[in-house]
Each structure stands twice: as C-alpha cells, then as structure tokens.
Scaffold this active site. Structure first.
Site, PDB file in Angstrom:
ATOM      1  CD  GLN A  67     -14.168  -5.239  -0.980  1.00 38.33           C
ATOM      2  OE1 GLN A  67     -14.367  -4.074  -1.277  1.00 38.33           O
ATOM      3  NE2 GLN A  67     -12.980  -5.807  -1.144  1.00 38.33           N
ATOM      4  CG  HIS A 113      -1.840  -1.074   1.410  1.00 38.40           C
ATOM      5  ND1 HIS A 113      -1.705  -2.046   2.369  1.00 38.40           N
ATOM      6  CD2 HIS A 113      -2.972  -1.378   0.725  1.00 38.40           C
ATOM      7  CE1 HIS A 113      -2.710  -2.900   2.284  1.00 38.40           C
ATOM      8  NE2 HIS A 113      -3.493  -2.522   1.294  1.00 38.40           N
TER       9      HIS A 113
HETATM   10  O1  PAF Z   1      -8.159  -4.050  -2.686  1.00 40.29           O
HETATM   11  C1  PAF Z   1      -8.802  -3.568  -1.727  1.00 40.29           C
HETATM   12  O2  PAF Z   1      -8.258  -3.273  -0.661  1.00 40.29           O
HETATM   13  C2  PAF Z   1     -10.295  -3.358  -1.865  1.00 40.29           C
HETATM   14  O3  PAF Z   1     -10.884  -4.367  -2.635  1.00 40.29           O
HETATM   15  C3  PAF Z   1     -10.675  -1.968  -2.412  1.00 40.29           C
HETATM   16  C4  PAF Z   1     -10.149  -1.757  -3.822  1.00 40.29           C
HETATM   17  C5  PAF Z   1     -10.121  -0.900  -1.497  1.00 40.29           C
HETATM   18  C6  PAF Z   1     -12.201  -1.829  -2.462  1.00 40.29           C
HETATM   19  O4  PAF Z   1     -12.762  -2.007  -1.218  1.00 40.29           O
END
Ligand code: PAF
Length: 283
Positions: free
Chosen positions: A61, A37
């Site tokens: 999700q 990140h």
């Molecule tokens: O990859 C992630 O951390 C998540 O799927 C995202 C893109 C932030 C969407 O919630």
C-alpha cells in the site's frame, strides 16, 4: 497476550478460541500504536471475547516515493500498550508470510469508485494494497467483527464496500477519530512533524470545523467556501493536496438531495502528509 508470527500459529490459536465458543474481533494496524488504536482494541474487548490485533507494515500500500522504510516500527512499546488494552493475540507476520510468492505475483483486490479520487488520486495503487491486505487478514483471522478508525475515512468506505461486494461475513465497525487536546487527529505520521509544524497542524481540523459551519449556513456557496478554505490553508503553510466535500457513504460528488456530508482533506506540512475529515448533516 501471545504474539505469533506465522499463519499456522495464528490459525491454531483462533480455532482454539472459536471452539470455546468465543466471538472474535480483529484490529488491523501497521503498529506505532497511539491512543486511537488503543481505543479500537478497548472497544473490541467490549464487543468480542477474543481480540486479535495485527501489526504489519504493508509494502503493497506504499508508493515508490512514500515512507515505507522510515515508517516507525515500535514493537515492544506496542506490545505493552496492547496488553494494557486487553488484547489476547498479536499477529506480526513478516512480508514473506503475507506475500509468499512475492508482491508481483499476489492476487489483488480492487474496489471501484470509492477508491478513486481523494487519496486514491494522489496515491495510485494505495487502496488496492489496503483492500488486498485487509482481505487477506480477514481470511487469515476469520473474525466476526473488525474495527477501523474513521480518521482514514476513505479507507473505511473502501473496506465496507469490499466486505459487502465479496459477501464476507464480517461486521465492520468504524470508530471516531481520537484527537490531541488541540484537535489534531492522532496519527503515526504526526511523529514526523518538527515543533513548528506540530504547532501549525491543528489548523487543519479547525478549518474543517469552520468550513462545515459555513456550508451548513450557505449550502449553495459550497464551491466558493471550499476554495476560500483551501487558500486559507495554503496561506498558513499547510499545502492542500485536496480539500473536498462528498456525500458521507460512498463518497460520491454531492447532489442537492444529499444531507449527510463529509469534508475530507489531505495537506502537506513540509514533506509530511496529514489527512483528516469531518462528517456533518445539513439537517
Ligand atoms: O490503517 C492502517 O493502519 C492500514 O491501512 C491497515 C488497515 C492496517 C492495512 O494495512
């Protein structure tokens, strides 16, 4: 860096930056930030003048039996890392800010074909949840560019298609997977592994590397080679959810004329599901 929780504060800060002529980048995350990140945020600071990161563990999700509740939340440590990386604004909305009418009432974004199969087959609804929240974050921040890691290769393909199909004026950048010294792709879920599972986990990437080499040498034997690699993972204690070869843009089944390919895999180590991928060329 300022941290804001409301859409109102976010919009005010972003429009101030825009009125000063700044180019805006967004790095969407679910927090528990690792070097992957941070590399995205650092890259964003090279490409934009005002970098927004978001931390939102998006319930839409996650499937019913997935790790939403135990997903690591490490806000203070994340804030320190973001400051170190040069982030200007952190957006950490609550679920009610993102889904004010509740998740059932939320308009959804569904991206056909590329969302199907692979992780889409094992995690029904997952990519609809991702596409919906990413679309909302894009509309909330209105960035010029947005950065995502290639570790989530199918997710990146879904987001690229969503941006193209909906004509969103946002440049999507995919950045290479950051790996531990032994090759394991960095992931928040690595923290779920016990010591012996962690020691076994790098075999996933080693298997992909070896398999790519073998397919490059013998493209016509790809089915046999894939089956052997699945068995090798299984024998070692990494239970494959899938291990597949696809063309590298839309993730279609491979045709003879395709040269740019990607191996994609998801395996279970105990109850932890790890994903990884490897792009390669037949030329
Ligand atoms: O990859 C992630 O951390 C998540 O799927 C995202 C893109 C932030 C969407 O919630």
């Amino acid at each position: 860096m300022i941290t804001v929780k409301s859409l109102r504060e976010l919009r005010a800060a972003v429009s101030r930056a825009r009125s000063e002529g700044k180019r805006i980048a967004l790095v969407p995350t679910m927090g528990n930030l690792h070097a992957g990140h941070i590399a995205l945020v650092e890259k964003a600071t090279q490409r934009a003048d005002f970098v927004v990161a978001s931390i939102f563990v998006n319930p839409l999700q996650f499937g019913a039996n997935e790790d939403l509740d135990k997903y690591p939340r490490t806000l203070v440590a994340d804030q320190e890392k973001l400051v170190g990386a040069g982030c200007h604004l952190l957006f950490t909305p609550d679920v009610e800010e993102v889904y004010p009418d509740g998740m059932q009432q939320q308009t959804r974004v569904s991206v056909p074909l590329v969302s199907e199969g692979l992780c889409g087959a094992s995690r029904p609804g997952h990519f609809e949840g991702v596409a919906t929240v990413v679309c909302k974050l894009f509309n909330m921040v209105q960035p010029d560019l947005a950065l995502f890691g290639e570790k989530d290769f199918q997710q990146l393909a879904v987001i690229r298609k969503l941006v193209r199909d909906l004509n969103l004026p946002i440049q999507v950048m995919g950045e290479p997977t950051v790996r531990a010294a032994d090759g394991l792709a960095l992931s928040s879920r690595n923290g779920y592994l016990n010591e012996s599972q962690r020691a076994l986990a790098p075999l996933l990437y080693r298997t992909l590397q070896q398999l790519a080499e073998e397919i490059r040498r013998q493209p016509s034997a790809q089915s046999t080679l894939l089956a052997a690699a699945r068995q090798q993972l299984e024998d070692a204690g990494l239970r494959p959810d899938y291990l597949e070869l696809r063309e590298a843009v839309q993730l279609r089944e491979v045709q003879d004329s395709d040269r740019q390919l990607v191996l994609l895999a998801a395996v279970y180590l105990g109850t932890t599901r790890l994903i990884d991928n490897l792009q390669f060329s037949l030329d």
